[in-house]
Write an enzyme that holds these catalytic residues in place. Structure first.
Site, PDB file in Angstrom:
ATOM      1  N   ASP A 197      10.620  19.803 -54.550  1.00 48.54           N
ATOM      2  CA  ASP A 197      10.225  19.616 -55.947  1.00 48.54           C
ATOM      3  C   ASP A 197      10.882  20.710 -56.786  1.00 48.54           C
ATOM      4  O   ASP A 197      10.282  21.757 -57.056  1.00 48.54           O
ATOM      5  CB  ASP A 197       8.690  19.669 -56.075  1.00 48.54           C
ATOM      6  CG  ASP A 197       8.038  18.477 -55.389  1.00 48.54           C
ATOM      7  OD1 ASP A 197       8.667  17.405 -55.332  1.00 48.54           O
ATOM      8  OD2 ASP A 197       6.897  18.609 -54.897  1.00 48.54           O
TER       9      ASP A 197
ATOM     10  N   LYS B 284       7.602   6.137 -55.201  1.00 50.61           N
ATOM     11  CA  LYS B 284       6.302   5.581 -55.628  1.00 50.61           C
ATOM     12  C   LYS B 284       6.519   4.370 -56.541  1.00 50.61           C
ATOM     13  O   LYS B 284       6.040   4.326 -57.680  1.00 50.61           O
ATOM     14  CB  LYS B 284       5.454   6.633 -56.346  1.00 50.61           C
ATOM     15  CG  LYS B 284       4.983   7.771 -55.455  1.00 50.61           C
ATOM     16  CD  LYS B 284       3.893   8.577 -56.143  1.00 50.61           C
ATOM     17  CE  LYS B 284       3.386   9.712 -55.302  1.00 50.61           C
ATOM     18  NZ  LYS B 284       4.394  10.797 -55.119  1.00 50.61           N
ATOM     19  N   LEU B 285       7.221   3.362 -56.002  1.00 53.60           N
ATOM     20  CA  LEU B 285       7.532   2.188 -56.819  1.00 53.60           C
ATOM     21  C   LEU B 285       6.253   1.462 -57.221  1.00 53.60           C
ATOM     22  O   LEU B 285       5.314   1.321 -56.414  1.00 53.60           O
ATOM     23  CB  LEU B 285       8.436   1.227 -56.041  1.00 53.60           C
ATOM     24  CG  LEU B 285       9.820   1.744 -55.662  1.00 53.60           C
ATOM     25  CD1 LEU B 285      10.565   0.683 -54.850  1.00 53.60           C
ATOM     26  CD2 LEU B 285      10.623   2.146 -56.888  1.00 53.60           C
TER      27      LEU B 285
ATOM     28  N   ASP C 279       5.797  -1.890 -59.859  1.00 52.46           N
ATOM     29  CA  ASP C 279       6.336  -2.742 -60.924  1.00 52.46           C
ATOM     30  C   ASP C 279       6.075  -4.195 -60.516  1.00 52.46           C
ATOM     31  O   ASP C 279       5.412  -4.441 -59.494  1.00 52.46           O
ATOM     32  CB  ASP C 279       7.843  -2.449 -61.091  1.00 52.46           C
ATOM     33  CG  ASP C 279       8.340  -2.734 -62.515  1.00 52.46           C
ATOM     34  OD1 ASP C 279       7.883  -3.733 -63.111  1.00 52.46           O
ATOM     35  OD2 ASP C 279       9.172  -1.958 -63.013  1.00 52.46           O
ATOM     36  N   ILE C 280       6.605  -5.132 -61.287  1.00 50.37           N
ATOM     37  CA  ILE C 280       6.429  -6.533 -60.915  1.00 50.37           C
ATOM     38  C   ILE C 280       7.181  -6.788 -59.600  1.00 50.37           C
ATOM     39  O   ILE C 280       8.156  -6.083 -59.294  1.00 50.37           O
ATOM     40  CB  ILE C 280       6.922  -7.499 -62.028  1.00 50.37           C
ATOM     41  CG1 ILE C 280       8.415  -7.275 -62.314  1.00 50.37           C
ATOM     42  CG2 ILE C 280       6.088  -7.323 -63.300  1.00 50.37           C
ATOM     43  CD1 ILE C 280       9.019  -8.362 -63.216  1.00 50.37           C
TER      44      ILE C 280
ATOM     45  N   ALA D 144       9.399  -8.905 -58.456  1.00 47.74           N
ATOM     46  CA  ALA D 144      10.861  -9.117 -58.438  1.00 47.74           C
ATOM     47  C   ALA D 144      11.594  -7.786 -58.580  1.00 47.74           C
ATOM     48  O   ALA D 144      12.593  -7.533 -57.898  1.00 47.74           O
ATOM     49  CB  ALA D 144      11.274 -10.066 -59.568  1.00 47.74           C
ATOM     50  N   THR D 145      11.081  -6.924 -59.439  1.00 47.14           N
ATOM     51  CA  THR D 145      11.756  -5.636 -59.661  1.00 47.14           C
ATOM     52  C   THR D 145      11.606  -4.723 -58.450  1.00 47.14           C
ATOM     53  O   THR D 145      12.554  -4.045 -58.050  1.00 47.14           O
ATOM     54  CB  THR D 145      11.189  -4.962 -60.932  1.00 47.14           C
ATOM     55  OG1 THR D 145      11.379  -5.868 -62.020  1.00 47.14           O
ATOM     56  CG2 THR D 145      11.879  -3.653 -61.239  1.00 47.14           C
TER      57      THR D 145
ATOM     58  N   THR E 257      -3.547  12.278 -53.843  1.00 46.41           N
ATOM     59  CA  THR E 257      -4.432  13.362 -53.374  1.00 46.41           C
ATOM     60  C   THR E 257      -4.905  14.256 -54.528  1.00 46.41           C
ATOM     61  O   THR E 257      -5.748  15.124 -54.332  1.00 46.41           O
ATOM     62  CB  THR E 257      -3.721  14.220 -52.304  1.00 46.41           C
ATOM     63  OG1 THR E 257      -2.353  14.379 -52.683  1.00 46.41           O
ATOM     64  CG2 THR E 257      -3.766  13.559 -50.952  1.00 46.41           C
TER      65      THR E 257
ATOM     66  N   GLN F 235      -4.065  19.818 -56.477  1.00 47.95           N
ATOM     67  CA  GLN F 235      -4.528  18.934 -55.396  1.00 47.95           C
ATOM     68  C   GLN F 235      -6.042  19.070 -55.224  1.00 47.95           C
ATOM     69  O   GLN F 235      -6.583  20.174 -55.272  1.00 47.95           O
ATOM     70  CB  GLN F 235      -3.836  19.301 -54.075  1.00 47.95           C
ATOM     71  CG  GLN F 235      -2.326  19.137 -54.091  1.00 47.95           C
ATOM     72  CD  GLN F 235      -1.875  17.686 -53.995  1.00 47.95           C
ATOM     73  OE1 GLN F 235      -2.631  16.765 -54.294  1.00 47.95           O
ATOM     74  NE2 GLN F 235      -0.636  17.473 -53.602  1.00 47.95           N
TER      75      GLN F 235
ATOM     76  N   GLY G 210       4.598  20.884 -50.097  1.00 48.24           N
ATOM     77  CA  GLY G 210       5.418  21.259 -51.246  1.00 48.24           C
ATOM     78  C   GLY G 210       5.323  22.733 -51.533  1.00 48.24           C
ATOM     79  O   GLY G 210       5.973  23.555 -50.877  1.00 48.24           O
TER      80      GLY G 210
HETATM   81  O1  C5P Z   1       3.111  21.176 -53.766  1.00 49.08           O
HETATM   82  P1  C5P Z   1       2.307  20.189 -52.957  1.00 49.08           P
HETATM   83  O2  C5P Z   1       2.203  20.568 -51.484  1.00 49.08           O
HETATM   84  O3  C5P Z   1       0.980  19.848 -53.582  1.00 49.08           O
HETATM   85  O4  C5P Z   1       3.228  18.888 -53.008  1.00 49.08           O
HETATM   86  C1  C5P Z   1       2.832  17.650 -52.486  1.00 49.08           C
HETATM   87  C2  C5P Z   1       3.968  16.678 -52.660  1.00 49.08           C
HETATM   88  O5  C5P Z   1       3.520  15.425 -52.183  1.00 49.08           O
HETATM   89  C3  C5P Z   1       4.414  16.468 -54.108  1.00 49.08           C
HETATM   90  O6  C5P Z   1       5.816  16.239 -54.071  1.00 49.08           O
HETATM   91  C4  C5P Z   1       3.701  15.203 -54.536  1.00 49.08           C
HETATM   92  O7  C5P Z   1       4.449  14.457 -55.465  1.00 49.08           O
HETATM   93  C5  C5P Z   1       3.576  14.444 -53.211  1.00 49.08           C
HETATM   94  N1  C5P Z   1       2.473  13.492 -53.086  1.00 49.08           N
HETATM   95  C6  C5P Z   1       1.154  13.841 -53.270  1.00 49.08           C
HETATM   96  N2  C5P Z   1       0.154  12.896 -53.143  1.00 49.08           N
HETATM   97  C7  C5P Z   1       0.465  11.649 -52.816  1.00 49.08           C
HETATM   98  C8  C5P Z   1       1.795  11.289 -52.590  1.00 49.08           C
HETATM   99  C9  C5P Z   1       2.795  12.251 -52.721  1.00 49.08           C
HETATM  100  O8  C5P Z   1       0.856  15.012 -53.528  1.00 49.08           O
HETATM  101  N3  C5P Z   1      -0.503  10.764 -52.627  1.00 49.08           N
END
Ligand code: C5P
Length: 235
Positions: free
Chosen positions: A17, A68-69, A71-72, A74-75, A122, A192, A212
């Site tokens: 990130d 994290k798609l 959308d409709i 088809a897209t 989360t 989180q 992250g």
């Molecule tokens: O910095 P941290 O450990 O909180 O990062 C968690 C990563 O996981 C971020 O890139 C976040 O976008 C991703 N993520 C999340 N929860 C989800 C799916 C993905 O925190 N349900």
């Protein structure tokens, strides 16, 4: 310990990130062979994130494309096809049945790209879900969406480690449980809400941990990643 770390290395996914690929590349080269799996998400995807993904895959690393798609159908189907054409190891879509069915159709018979349904972010707790109009709390909504994801032919789901044990008990083995919200004991949760330690997440049935800030905001990302791998290896 080294063999133990090798055993769990592919289960740690470090989230890149960062605002640009130069910063991300500094970290991937600092981490060297310690980290084998990276997540490229919404911050990097618009700024050549797919170029970085290709480069990492060329170096033999695995890449989780966190689009994290949503959308409709088809897209989503066409977007998934485009992603398959570029290559990747994991792809996320929101865990709503029409979205997941479209992703499964778009993936076709590419055996490499694993499709994951994002159940409930989360960063959400029950109060926030109620405020947004959901009739279910996080736990119940996660379980319902896991059921639907497996029904739709997804390879796994993304959920908090706090739900992993119950997901395994209810739905058995044979699918991926990828858990973000991982915090080594004593580290800052940030935004989180549903967090767990690396060892607890693995013990509760997660197959992959997404980490992250505990790594990407550390002064020495490699050292931070190795400490997490050691904790995973001891779980
Ligand atoms: O910095 P941290 O450990 O909180 O990062 C968690 C990563 O996981 C971020 O890139 C976040 O976008 C991703 N993520 C999340 N929860 C989800 C799916 C993905 O925190 N349900």
């Amino acid at each position: 310990m080294n063999a133990e770390i090798d055993r769990v290395r592919d289960q740690l996914i470090v989230a890149l990130d960062y605002p640009n690929i130069e910063l991300a590349e500094t970290v991937t080269s600092n981490c060297g062979d310690a980290v084998s799996f990276y997540k490229i998400g919404l911050q990097l995807l618009p700024v050549s994130g797919m170029t970085l993904s290709g480069a990492l895959r060329q170096q033999g690393r695995k890449v989780f494309l966190d689009f994290k798609l949503h959308d409709i159908p088809a897209t989503v189907e066409k977007a998934t096809r485009s992603i398959v054409s570029q290559g990747g190891d994991m792809l996320t879509v929101h865990a709503e049945p029409p979205v997941m069915k479209a992703a499964v159709a778009g993936r076709g018979d590419d055996p490499d790209l694993k499709l994951l349904g994002v159940t409930v972010l989360t960063s959400y707790d029950d109060e926030m879900l109620a405020e947004m109009g959901y009739a279910y709390g996080a736990r119940d909504l996660v379980l319902r969406r896991v059921d639907q994801a497996l029904e739709c032919g997804m390879d796994g789901i993304v959920a908090s480690a706090l739900e992993a044990r119950e997901i395994r008990e209810r739905f058995g083995q044979g699918f991926l449980i990828v858990t973000p919200g991982i915090r080594p004991a004593g580290s800052d949760a940030g935004d989180q809400k549903r967090v767990a330690t690396p060892a607890d997440a693995l013990r509760d049935g997660a197959t992959h941990l997404v980490v992250g800030r505990p790594v990407n905001a550390a002064e020495d990302p490699e050292k931070a990643a190795v400490a997490i791998l050691e904790e995973m290896a001891s779980a």
